[in-house]
Design a protein around this motif. Sequence first.
Motif, short mmCIF file in Angstrom:
data_model
loop_
_atom_site.label_atom_id
_atom_site.label_comp_id
_atom_site.label_asym_id
_atom_site.label_seq_id
_atom_site.Cartn_x
_atom_site.Cartn_y
_atom_site.Cartn_z
N GLY A 116 0.81 -1.21 0.00
CA GLY A 116 0.00 0.00 0.00
C GLY A 116 0.84 1.25 0.00
N MET A 117 1.90 1.27 -0.79
CA MET A 117 2.88 2.36 -0.73
C MET A 117 2.32 3.72 -1.19
N LEU A 118 1.20 3.74 -1.89
CA LEU A 118 0.66 5.00 -2.36
C LEU A 118 -0.53 5.47 -1.53
N GLY A 127 8.51 10.95 4.10
CA GLY A 127 9.03 9.63 4.41
C GLY A 127 9.09 8.79 3.14
N LEU A 128 8.31 7.70 3.11
CA LEU A 128 8.38 6.78 1.97
C LEU A 128 7.91 7.44 0.68
N HIS A 129 6.92 8.34 0.74
CA HIS A 129 6.45 8.97 -0.50
C HIS A 129 7.57 9.78 -1.16
N TYR A 130 8.31 10.53 -0.38
CA TYR A 130 9.44 11.28 -0.94
C TYR A 130 10.45 10.33 -1.57
N SER A 150 0.87 -3.51 -9.29
CA SER A 150 -0.14 -3.92 -8.31
C SER A 150 0.01 -3.19 -6.98
N VAL A 151 0.20 -1.88 -7.05
CA VAL A 151 0.35 -1.09 -5.84
C VAL A 151 -1.02 -0.67 -5.32
N GLY A 152 -1.09 -0.44 -4.01
CA GLY A 152 -2.30 0.10 -3.41
C GLY A 152 -2.18 1.61 -3.29
N ALA A 153 -3.26 2.32 -3.58
CA ALA A 153 -3.24 3.78 -3.54
C ALA A 153 -4.43 4.31 -2.75
N GLY A 154 -4.16 5.36 -1.96
CA GLY A 154 -5.20 6.07 -1.25
C GLY A 154 -5.69 5.34 0.00
N PRO A 155 -6.47 6.05 0.79
CA PRO A 155 -6.64 7.50 0.75
C PRO A 155 -5.35 8.25 1.08
N ILE A 156 -5.24 9.48 0.59
CA ILE A 156 -4.08 10.34 0.86
C ILE A 156 -4.62 11.69 1.30
N ARG A 157 -4.44 12.01 2.56
CA ARG A 157 -4.99 13.25 3.11
C ARG A 157 -4.10 14.46 2.85
N TRP A 163 0.64 15.34 -4.21
CA TRP A 163 1.47 15.87 -5.30
C TRP A 163 2.64 14.94 -5.58
N ILE A 164 3.30 14.46 -4.53
CA ILE A 164 4.46 13.58 -4.69
C ILE A 164 4.05 12.29 -5.39
N VAL A 165 2.96 11.68 -4.94
CA VAL A 165 2.50 10.41 -5.53
C VAL A 165 2.19 10.60 -7.00
#
Length: 441
Positions: A116-118, A127-130, A150-157, A163-165
């Motif tokens: 679920g990195m995204l 952190g990991l997003h950067y 096959s990455v997991g994305a969201g929610p992103i508050r 923007w980074i993702v």
Amino acid sequence: MKRPQTITFFGNFGTHNLGNECTLRAIVQNTRRHLPAAMLNCVCTGPQETAETHGIPAFLISYRFGKGSGSAPSSDNAVKRLIRRLVIRVPLEAGDWLRAFRTLEHSDMLVMTGTGMLGDFGISPLGLHYEILKWSIVAKLRGCQLLFVSVGAGPIRHPLSRWIVKAALSLADYRSYRDQFSYDYLEFIGFNASRDHVYPDLAFSLLSSEAPGTPPVKRDGDARVIGLGLMEYYGQHVSPHEGERVYRRYIERVAHFAAWLLEQGHSVRLLVGDLAYDRRVKGDLLRLLEDSGARFDPARIIDEPIASPEDLLDQLAETDMVVATRFHNVLLALMLGRPVIALSYHEKLRSLMAGLGAAEYSVDVDELDVPGLIERFGRLAEDKTFTTSMKQRTDSYRRALDEQYAQMFGDPLESTSGTAATDGYAMPASSSPGAVRGRVA
């Protein structure tokens, strides 16, 4: 003589999260099957553990993830903080970029590997997003193919994380998401995913020797072994005080349910999924059971150590049914053909269960109602079609992922057509799998 292809995997690996380790193991196994001559390595948060576990060279994502690299106490003086950043942090960060550039010197492909990195559950913008953005930029500077698989994305508050993702994804040669929610969420926040794909979580592609579909052991009467997958759940985006309150409510209700199971004559096998974080939860549950006054034979509480994905799979195979909180506890139990109730704390669990046609057995952990859970448990226990249905669906997920690997690696012997063999797996209409630009052959 042409040198072998070099594939570099990227992710939060080597930190004792058993679900993440299953993800890396699955893609390593399948890459070796499709590209037996390829050189494999990994950029991760725990390189020593990763190298020992998976037998591939591994490199640290950043100095910030190294042992003993915790931040020094911050100063109240703004000038001192600025000087510290300029004198210490800037040179360290510049050195990190240089090391990343050197690490990818011979890589042909950088694979952002599942998980679920995204999303931002436990992930901060810097952190990991950067790091995902940094390594994506370096990959393009090195001329590597960049794949999000096959990455997991969201929610992103956080706006900066969003923007980074989106910036990192925009650099990719290939993108796929592990569920429809991730695809839809990225579209919702303004990322054009119309040419992207939806494929299952990579752990569904673990080779059969790793995840045997063993039938439950036949037992006398109605007594069953129930796998109870626990998690130190503190809620999302709350204060430490509120988080502790959320955790106490969660563990008290799970203990109430466990006491009911024991009183019904079932045995309870305690399971966890993250060896670094789920440290107190078993002990807290056992203390609550002891204090509850429930009458049961203590021998029917099975609490065996779990140190690896193999241990987790073996213990799941010893259950008849599973009620679990962590995502990969649920997923692996489904792969083994066990009837499962998911105590869903995140959209990824709800999406997983809905995608498999089992949405009715997903329970919101924040609204956990023990009588309602007991009623749903009884319904699942009587559901004679669940195991057969899950086997058909997880088999189709495995075939879909095999198609994705064939598309990624340009394996004409494995790719049967221009569309994935999903057998009903939901993919966007515009997202029939296509070749990665400049396939690795």
